[in-house]
Design an enzyme around this catalytic site. Structure first.
Site, PDB file in Angstrom:
ATOM      1  N   GLY A   9       0.845  -1.185   0.000  1.00 49.44           N
ATOM      2  CA  GLY A   9       0.000   0.000   0.000  1.00 49.44           C
ATOM      3  C   GLY A   9       0.877   1.231   0.000  1.00 49.44           C
ATOM      4  O   GLY A   9       1.967   1.221  -0.567  1.00 49.44           O
ATOM      5  N   CYS A  10       0.430   2.278   0.646  1.00 45.24           N
ATOM      6  CA  CYS A  10       1.179   3.542   0.682  1.00 45.24           C
ATOM      7  C   CYS A  10       2.577   3.305   1.254  1.00 45.24           C
ATOM      8  O   CYS A  10       2.735   2.750   2.335  1.00 45.24           O
ATOM      9  CB  CYS A  10       0.426   4.561   1.529  1.00 45.24           C
ATOM     10  SG  CYS A  10       1.334   6.097   1.758  1.00 45.24           S
ATOM     11  N   PHE A  11       3.585   3.743   0.510  1.00 44.80           N
ATOM     12  CA  PHE A  11       4.959   3.464   0.939  1.00 44.80           C
ATOM     13  C   PHE A  11       5.415   4.296   2.127  1.00 44.80           C
ATOM     14  O   PHE A  11       6.382   3.951   2.785  1.00 44.80           O
ATOM     15  CB  PHE A  11       5.949   3.523  -0.207  1.00 44.80           C
ATOM     16  CG  PHE A  11       5.954   4.741  -1.104  1.00 44.80           C
ATOM     17  CD1 PHE A  11       5.476   5.987  -0.719  1.00 44.80           C
ATOM     18  CD2 PHE A  11       6.476   4.623  -2.390  1.00 44.80           C
ATOM     19  CE1 PHE A  11       5.511   7.076  -1.568  1.00 44.80           C
ATOM     20  CE2 PHE A  11       6.519   5.701  -3.256  1.00 44.80           C
ATOM     21  CZ  PHE A  11       6.035   6.942  -2.838  1.00 44.80           C
ATOM     22  N   TRP A  12       4.725   5.384   2.452  1.00 37.93           N
ATOM     23  CA  TRP A  12       5.126   6.184   3.615  1.00 37.93           C
ATOM     24  C   TRP A  12       5.041   5.366   4.897  1.00 37.93           C
ATOM     25  O   TRP A  12       5.963   5.358   5.704  1.00 37.93           O
ATOM     26  CB  TRP A  12       4.230   7.400   3.775  1.00 37.93           C
ATOM     27  CG  TRP A  12       4.265   8.401   2.670  1.00 37.93           C
ATOM     28  CD1 TRP A  12       5.233   8.558   1.705  1.00 37.93           C
ATOM     29  CD2 TRP A  12       3.292   9.414   2.419  1.00 37.93           C
ATOM     30  NE1 TRP A  12       4.909   9.594   0.873  1.00 37.93           N
ATOM     31  CE2 TRP A  12       3.712  10.148   1.289  1.00 37.93           C
ATOM     32  CE3 TRP A  12       2.099   9.766   3.037  1.00 37.93           C
ATOM     33  CZ2 TRP A  12       3.003  11.213   0.770  1.00 37.93           C
ATOM     34  CZ3 TRP A  12       1.378  10.828   2.521  1.00 37.93           C
ATOM     35  CH2 TRP A  12       1.830  11.543   1.406  1.00 37.93           C
TER      36      TRP A  12
END
Length: 157
Positions: A9-12
């Site tokens: 999902g979101c890499f952050w």
């Protein structure tokens, strides 16, 4: 040093979670296994490049095993969701394990098969060789450290 590339999902949030683990030496967020060279975030979000948002992990296998990294990976994703995690939707948010060392495949497959026992629906997480990786823009690197109030679908505390 060993390397594995994970899409969750979101890499952050992925980076914020994994960079805290003892034995993870270096992390970098980027784009992987798509159809274009040197994509930008805007291009990846257009859902036309085929790239996944990923976390490139360099780790010391003497301090943390691939099995342990994968245990943490399964803990922070829903592997039965296709092209979404948390509030993020799109093919760039698919889940995947992209290996650079063919010798890692049996460990990855064992881990996935063990994880499958927890779900009635099939796991849709890709297990593929890393064909292409390109680092994300500088402002995405360690994003949640620089922006502590930023969005994250992963529970970090």
């Amino acid at each position: 040093m060993k390397r594995i590339v994970l899409a969750g999902g979101c890499f952050w949030g992925m980076e914020a979670y994994f960079e805290r683990l003892n034995g993870v030496v270096k992390t970098e967020v980027g784009y992987a296994n798509g159809d274009t060279k040197e994509p930008t975030y805007k291009e990846v979000c257009s859902n036309t490049t085929g790239h996944a948002e990923v976390l490139d992990i360099n780790y010391d296998p003497e301090r943390i095993s691939l099995e342990t990294l994968l245990m943490h990976f399964w803990k922070v994703i829903d592997p039965t969701l296709l092209n979404r995690q948390g509030g993020d939707v799109g093919s760039q948010y698919r889940t995947g394990i992209y290996f650079v060392d063919e010798a890692d495949v049996p460990t990855i497959e064992r881990s996935r098969d063990e994880e499958q026992k927890k779900y009635e629906k099939p796991i849709v997480t890709e297990v593929l060789p890393l064909d292409y990786y390109y680092p994300a823009e500088t402002y995405h690197q360690m994003y949640l450290k620089k922006n502590p109030g930023g969005y994250c679908h992963i529970k970090l505390d």
